[in-house]
Design a protein around this motif. Structure first.
Motif, short mmCIF file in Angstrom:
data_model
loop_
_atom_site.label_atom_id
_atom_site.label_comp_id
_atom_site.label_asym_id
_atom_site.label_seq_id
_atom_site.Cartn_x
_atom_site.Cartn_y
_atom_site.Cartn_z
N THR A 182 56.40 -4.06 -17.08
CA THR A 182 55.59 -3.31 -16.08
C THR A 182 54.36 -3.87 -15.65
O THR A 182 53.94 -4.91 -16.64
CB THR A 182 55.39 -1.98 -16.26
N HIS A 183 53.75 -3.95 -14.59
CA HIS A 183 52.08 -4.08 -14.55
C HIS A 183 51.57 -4.04 -15.66
O HIS A 183 51.83 -3.11 -16.61
CB HIS A 183 51.75 -2.97 -13.40
N TYR A 184 50.52 -4.99 -15.86
CA TYR A 184 49.58 -4.70 -16.71
C TYR A 184 50.45 -5.35 -18.23
O TYR A 184 49.80 -4.70 -19.37
CB TYR A 184 48.88 -3.42 -17.08
N THR A 185 51.21 -6.15 -18.16
CA THR A 185 51.87 -6.65 -19.27
C THR A 185 51.08 -8.16 -19.49
O THR A 185 51.12 -8.99 -18.80
CB THR A 185 53.40 -6.95 -18.91
N GLY A 186 51.02 -8.26 -20.99
CA GLY A 186 50.66 -9.55 -21.50
C GLY A 186 49.16 -10.11 -20.90
O GLY A 186 49.18 -11.28 -20.56
N TYR A 187 48.18 -9.25 -20.64
CA TYR A 187 46.94 -9.49 -20.22
C TYR A 187 46.14 -10.21 -21.34
O TYR A 187 45.26 -11.08 -21.32
CB TYR A 187 46.13 -8.44 -19.54
N CYS A 188 46.17 -9.41 -22.68
CA CYS A 188 45.14 -9.88 -23.74
C CYS A 188 46.19 -10.02 -25.03
O CYS A 188 46.90 -9.65 -25.25
CB CYS A 188 44.55 -8.60 -23.86
N ASP A 189 45.28 -10.75 -25.75
CA ASP A 189 45.84 -10.98 -27.24
C ASP A 189 45.51 -9.82 -28.15
O ASP A 189 44.75 -8.69 -27.55
CB ASP A 189 45.48 -12.33 -27.88
N ALA A 190 45.52 -9.91 -29.24
CA ALA A 190 45.25 -8.39 -30.09
C ALA A 190 43.74 -8.31 -30.26
O ALA A 190 43.38 -7.03 -30.89
CB ALA A 190 45.92 -8.45 -31.51
N HIS A 191 42.81 -9.37 -30.06
CA HIS A 191 41.46 -9.24 -29.83
C HIS A 191 41.05 -8.83 -28.52
O HIS A 191 39.75 -8.78 -28.36
CB HIS A 191 40.63 -10.45 -30.39
N SER A 192 41.87 -8.45 -27.61
CA SER A 192 41.33 -8.12 -26.17
C SER A 192 40.84 -9.32 -25.69
O SER A 192 39.81 -9.15 -24.53
CB SER A 192 40.23 -7.10 -26.23
N ARG A 193 41.06 -10.41 -26.05
CA ARG A 193 40.72 -11.58 -25.16
C ARG A 193 41.89 -11.91 -24.13
O ARG A 193 43.23 -12.04 -24.54
CB ARG A 193 40.53 -12.78 -26.31
#
Ligand code: GLA
Ligand code: GLA
Length: 684
Positions: A490-501
């Motif tokens: 869904t939407h908002y998939t795969g925006y960030c890595d595990a450090h929120s980057r």
């Protein structure tokens, strides 16, 4: 696959039925509680949870120990054939301890040490508190190690919360140092040049700093680690003196503060507390029930090789709700049976007897202030106790599922702790539940699993808002699809890595862009109430011709995927709102927008038919009715639950079943009364 699950409590061949019981509060009044054992028998109560918050009754003054009331309660349980779930008392420390050792009290974000207060407010790090806890737990474990009633340890109560004292701060710094080794690695992971937040050493880090965002995410992870460290500390003497007694602690559904996947690894069985407050007069009842089913599917899947239990629920009202509405007739059985339908093998209450004073004197209980069994609630509980006896054949049965829905506390935290695109805390759960509901409504089993779990054997994998990607997950999803799985993202998939980057090179990151066959360029987050019109472009996708959506519209460019529906509104009209990409032997669906409920239901209805997923019953179920299936080595059991105020008729096809609750045969049509339920058995 169908091999029997072990019993919740080794050697105990009954569904558990019981709850929190507090003879500690009645020590001075044996004449009042003298009849309680008879009442517990009458209500078919086969376990009692003793000692939650009872520390000051064991030790009114430092070192003065008296376990008299507990000896008597344990012995009475043993005589009655009842099991004891024995709590460790760390959830509420005695006043003398708070005063004599101030450092055991929690420090809040403002740096203030809290006064004694009520419960659940001890420091996780304090060596003094740990010593005190080890001492009292050792006393309990040694004293009752051979006691025939002792069946399960209930460590503390609803662990939660953060402490910001100097000791906890240093623990956090040490945890970070173990994780990152070099401060430069932390600075890089945290993107700490933002607002001049680069650190020179681990000792400079204060968990109260609001910046950088990744600090908050790591502090959240640390809090789970710290809680586990405390839990393991508490377990020390229990494991040492009673190695054969299983250990649990009571969880709180999808409470946002703890990563329960990690905590579950530390206990022998999982136990959840649920107060759903089903309002029988509300049109939202079925939706609400589906939300509870979601949590039940999570707790069942948390430890797939052992049943779970509903540790706490209310026999009636909850004092902390305003207004305190009564449980309508029929609802109690429905609520309890729902847990069993989703794999639980025990239901417990807070509480078996109301305390005369204190903050929970109006909370629902089996035994009311009136003191006898001639009450409506007592009768409803007793009826359920009898049902539990009739349900003994389901013991050890499993709930095979072909669908996995991924619930990831870290993805949720990443999303919730991020400044933008959405800052409402309930979004993650509500999207997860929306993608679970269509399966519940069709009687298709779903395991709600964590990111670490192997999902390769499922046919369908749903990952609602997998915003933050844990290491390795993208690669496992890719393999799942190539090997023939159906993946719904869904939407908002795969925006960030595990450090929120944020991922570079186009969302979704880590190669998921190629799996989904699209690039997500922008996101339009909509205000509440604003809807977007869509146009269906593939008649087989299950959507109505002109569906609507809300909350989020991502503008994606297809790179190999096929559109199933496109936006019909705004400057992004014509862009894909729903798409599918065939890859290897599988397919990957992408919901760029949040479909409104009936459209989402249509999508999953078509998907279930296309993949050919197994249903608990062959027919379509009426709205508000669900069917859940458990199978043993010999039989299948279909739980049919009517969460509507109308009687319902359920076609059973050609199969004939035994109704375990009514002890009669059923078929070809099952009649359910308003809020009615049935458990149907037939040989496999
Ligand atoms: C203010 C600040 C900038 C930036 C923007 C964001 O204007 O001065 O540093 O934070 O807000 O909108
Ligand atoms: C929680 C606690 C119990 C009790 C109930 C009341 O679940 O664990 O001790 O306070 O709430 O609903």
């Amino acid at each position: 696959m169908n091999a029997a699950l072990p019993r919740l409590l080794p050697g105990f061949d009954q569904l558990l039925h019981g709850g929190d019981y507090n003879p500690d509060q009645w020590r001075r009044y044996p004449e009042i509680t003298g009849d309680d054992e008879r009442l517990l028998d009458a209500a078919r109560i086969n376990f009692v949870t003793l000692g939650v918050f009872a520390w000051s009754s064991y030790e009114p003054r430092e070192g003065e120990l008296d376990f008299g009331w507990l000896d008597r309660a344990m012995d009475a349980s043993a005589r009655a054939g009842r099991k004891v779930v024995l709590a460790t008392p760390s959830g509420a420390k005695p006043v003398w301890m708070s005063l004599r050792y101030p450092e055991i009290r929690r420090v809040n974000r403002d740096g203030l040490r809290e006064p004694h207060q009520g419960r659940h407010n001890h420091c996780w790090s304090s060596p003094v508190y740990r010593e005190q806890v080890a001492r009292i737990n050792t006393e309990l474990a040694r004293r009752y190690r051979e006691h025939p009633a002792l069946a399960l340890w209930h460590v503390s109560n609803e662990y939660s919360g953060k402490c910001y004292c100097e000791l906890c701060k240093r623990e956090f710094q040490r945890w970070l140092e173990r994780k990152y080794t070099h401060i430069d690695a932390l600075n890089d992971a945290w993107w700490s040049d933002f607002w001049s937040s680069a650190y020179g050493s681990f000792s400079e880090i204060d968990p109260r700093a609001a910046n950088p965002e990744a600090l908050n995410l790591d502090h959240q992870r640390f809090q789970t680690w710290q809680l586990i460290d405390f839990l393991r500390w508490e377990q020390g003497p229990l494991r040492e003196f009673t190695p054969r007694v299983p250990i649990t602690t009571n969880f709180m559904g999808t409470f946002g503060g703890n990563d329960y996947w990690r905590i579950a690894e530390q206990v022998d069985l999982v136990a959840d507390d649920q107060y759903p407050n089903f309002d029988a007069t509300s049109p939202e009842l079925a939706r609400h029930a589906a939300g509870v089913a979601f949590k039940n599917d999570l707790y069942r899947a948390m430890k797939p090789d052992r049943p779970w239990m509903l540790m706490e629920s209310s026999p009636d009202v909850q004092n902390w709700r305003s207004p305190m509405r009564l449980k309508r007739p029929g609802i109690h059985r429905l609520e309890m049976l729902q847990a069993i339908a989703h794999g639980a093998e025990g239901t417990g209450y807070f509480q078996l007897r109301k305390g005369r004073g204190g903050g929970e004197k109006y909370h629902g209980a089996l035994i009311d202030h009136v003191g006898h069994e001639r009450t409506r609630v007592f009768r409803a509980v007793t009826d359920w106790g009898r049902d539990c006896e009739r349900l003994a054949p389901v013991l050890g049965s499993r709930s095979p599922a072909q669908v996995a829905l991924l619930y990831d506390w870290e993805a949720r935290w990443g999303f919730e702790l991020s400044s933008g695109p959405v800052s409402r805390p309930d979004v993650y759960d509500s999207v997860c539940q929306a993608h679970h509901r269509p399966f519940w409504a069709r009687g298709v089993a779903v395991d709600v699993i964590g990111s670490d779990r192997d999902f390769s054997r499922y046919r369908v994998l749903i990952t609602p808002q997998l915003y933050l990607l844990q290491p390795g997950i993208a690669e496992r999803i890719t393999r799942f699809v190539i090997n023939g799985g159906t993946w719904v993202a869904t939407h908002y998939t795969g925006y960030c890595d595990a450090h929120s980057r944020c991922f570079l090179g186009g969302f979704p990151g880590e190669g998921l862009r190629q799996v989904l066959g699209l690039w997500n360029e922008e996101v339009d987050a909509l205000p509440a109430g604003l809807q977007r019109k869509l146009k269906r472009v593939d008649a087989d996708c299950g959507l109505p011709p002109a569906p609507t959506s809300e909350a989020v519209c991502e503008i994606v460019h297809l790179e190999g995927a096929r559109p199933l529906a496109v936006y019909a509104d705004d400057f992004y009209a014509g862009h894909a709102a729903l798409s599918v990409h065939d890859l290897g032997r599988g397919s990957a669906y992408y919901h760029a927008t949040r479909l409104e409920d009936s459209a989402l239901d249509g999508f999953y209805g078509a998907l279930i038919a296309r993949v050919g997923l197994q249903r608990a019953l062959p027919a379509e179920l009426p709205a508000g009715v669900t069917a859940q299936r458990r199978v043993s080595e010999r039989d299948e059991f279909v739980f049919v639950l009517n969460f509507t105020p109308q009687p319902q008729q359920i076609p059973l096809g050609t199969a004939r079943y035994r109704n375990l609750l009514l002890e009669q045969d059923e078929g070809p049509t099952l009649q359910l009364e308003a809020f009615g339920c049935a458990v149907l058995q037939r040989p496999l």
